[in-house]
Design an enzyme around this catalytic site. Structure first.
Site, PDB file in Angstrom:
ATOM      1  N   GLU A 190       9.963  -4.042  10.144  1.00  0.00           N
ATOM      2  CA  GLU A 190      10.272  -2.739   9.742  1.00  0.00           C
ATOM      3  C   GLU A 190      10.871  -1.655  10.836  1.00  0.00           C
ATOM      4  OE1 GLU A 190       7.407  -0.919   7.227  1.00  0.00           O
ATOM      5  OE2 GLU A 190       8.686   0.969   7.040  1.00  0.00           O
ATOM      6  N   ASP A 246       0.809  -1.178   0.102  1.00  0.00           N
ATOM      7  CA  ASP A 246       0.017   0.015  -0.259  1.00  0.00           C
ATOM      8  C   ASP A 246       0.868   1.485  -0.070  1.00  0.00           C
ATOM      9  OD1 ASP A 246       0.833  -0.074   2.754  1.00  0.00           O
ATOM     10  OD2 ASP A 246      -1.293   0.118   3.638  1.00  0.00           O
ATOM     11  N   LYS A 273      -1.069  -9.517   3.091  1.00  0.00           N
ATOM     12  CA  LYS A 273      -0.285  -9.054   4.001  1.00  0.00           C
ATOM     13  C   LYS A 273      -1.106  -7.955   5.128  1.00  0.00           C
ATOM     14  CE  LYS A 273       3.203  -5.744   4.029  1.00  0.00           C
ATOM     15  NZ  LYS A 273       2.698  -4.667   4.917  1.00  0.00           N
TER      16      LYS A 273
HETATM   17  O1  KIV Z   1       3.643  -0.985   1.714  1.00  0.00           O
HETATM   18  C1  KIV Z   1       4.684  -1.502   1.305  1.00  0.00           C
HETATM   19  O2  KIV Z   1       5.545  -1.278   0.406  1.00  0.00           O
HETATM   20  C2  KIV Z   1       5.264  -2.065   2.782  1.00  0.00           C
HETATM   21  C3  KIV Z   1       6.736  -2.361   2.554  1.00  0.00           C
HETATM   22  C4  KIV Z   1       7.340  -1.212   3.090  1.00  0.00           C
HETATM   23  C5  KIV Z   1       7.039  -3.812   3.653  1.00  0.00           C
HETATM   24  O3  KIV Z   1       4.464  -2.631   3.450  1.00  0.00           O
END
Ligand code: KIV
Length: 256
Positions: free
Chosen positions: A173, A43, A110
């Protein structure tokens, strides 16, 4: 060959896992061609493609469209669809929306630090990657998490909860490398680090950041592998100049 969740799990401790974001057909095709293990349709789309200040404006419709494009470009990597904020507030909406991302072309989804929702999705046969530490959907400030003992212990417990919920992997992260190492060693599923040092089982970056295509933020953990923004700007400048000076198109670009 298509990368599966089992393959990713089996790589822990044996081979580092390479993961990058992609949001379109062309980028995902190139990532597939170089042997990327995992593509995340993150996202982060909201910031690096759609021009929002953060990730919270991203909708399910945005994710469905971009996951579709990525899945048409990449056949081999495991494709992860990031669930946008508010799409997994409760079990029923999480399941309904996760199914929409899978229909659009994602292999798995995710979510950010909701082990109870992850457990429900896994019970419903949807593979889930979790995301702990600095979680952009809810973070009030972009700073490293887990520097003091209390938050470090909290993050270790969260990682264990995600593992117990049945998640196949966790993004770590923005945390000190020693803490990420400790978490990685204390769970049996692969950790994917972003700003979490070299001892995670794999690494993930936002593709636009590492390509030099996003200049609003430049976090310390991003290594710039290219400066495509500079190259694009210079190509556009040349084009404008040549059109104005009547140098383009030439005879070779014209039909007779
Ligand atoms: O949205 C995204 O790109 C992410 C990454 C920073 C892991 O969640």
């Amino acid at each position: 060959m298509k990368t599966t969740v089992d393959k990713i799990k089996s790589m822990k401790g044996k081979e580092k896992i390479a993961m990058l974001t992609a949001y379109d057909y062309f980028t995902s095709k190139m990532e597939d061609e170089v042997g990327m293990d995992i593509i995340l349709v993150g996202d982060s789309l909201g910031m690096v493609v759609l021009g929002y200040e953060g990730t919270t404006e991203v909708t399910m419709q945005d994710m469905v469209r971009h996951i579709g494009a990525v899945s048409r470009g990449a056949k081999n990597p495991l494709i992860i669809g990031d669930m946008p904020i508010k799409s997994y507030d409760d079990n029923d909406s999480a399941l309904k929306n996760a199914k929409l991302l899978l229909e659009a072309g994602a292999d798995v989804v995710k979510i950010e630090n909701k082990p109870e929702i992850a457990k429900f999705l896994v019970e419903n046969k949807i593979d889930v990657m979790e995301h702990i530490g600095l979680t952009p959907q809810t973070a009030t400030e972009f700073k490293v998490r887990g520097k003091d003992e209390e938050t470090a212990n909290e993050l270790i417990s969260q990682a264990k909860e995600c593992e117990q919920a049945g998640c196949f992997s966790i993004v770590l992260e923005g945390m000190p490398r020693d803490l990420a190492k400790k978490i990685t060693e204390s769970i049996s599923i692969p950790t994917m680090g972003i700003g979490a040092g070299p001892d995670c089982d794999g690494q993930v970056l936002v593709s636009n950041d590492m390509l030099g295509l996003y200049d609003k933020l430049s976090p310390k953990f991003v290594k710039k592998y290219a400066d495509l923004g500079k190259d694009m700007k210079s190509a556009f400048e040349n084009y404008v100049k040549e059109v104005k000076e009547r140098k383009f198109p030439e005879d070779e670009h014209s039909f007779h």
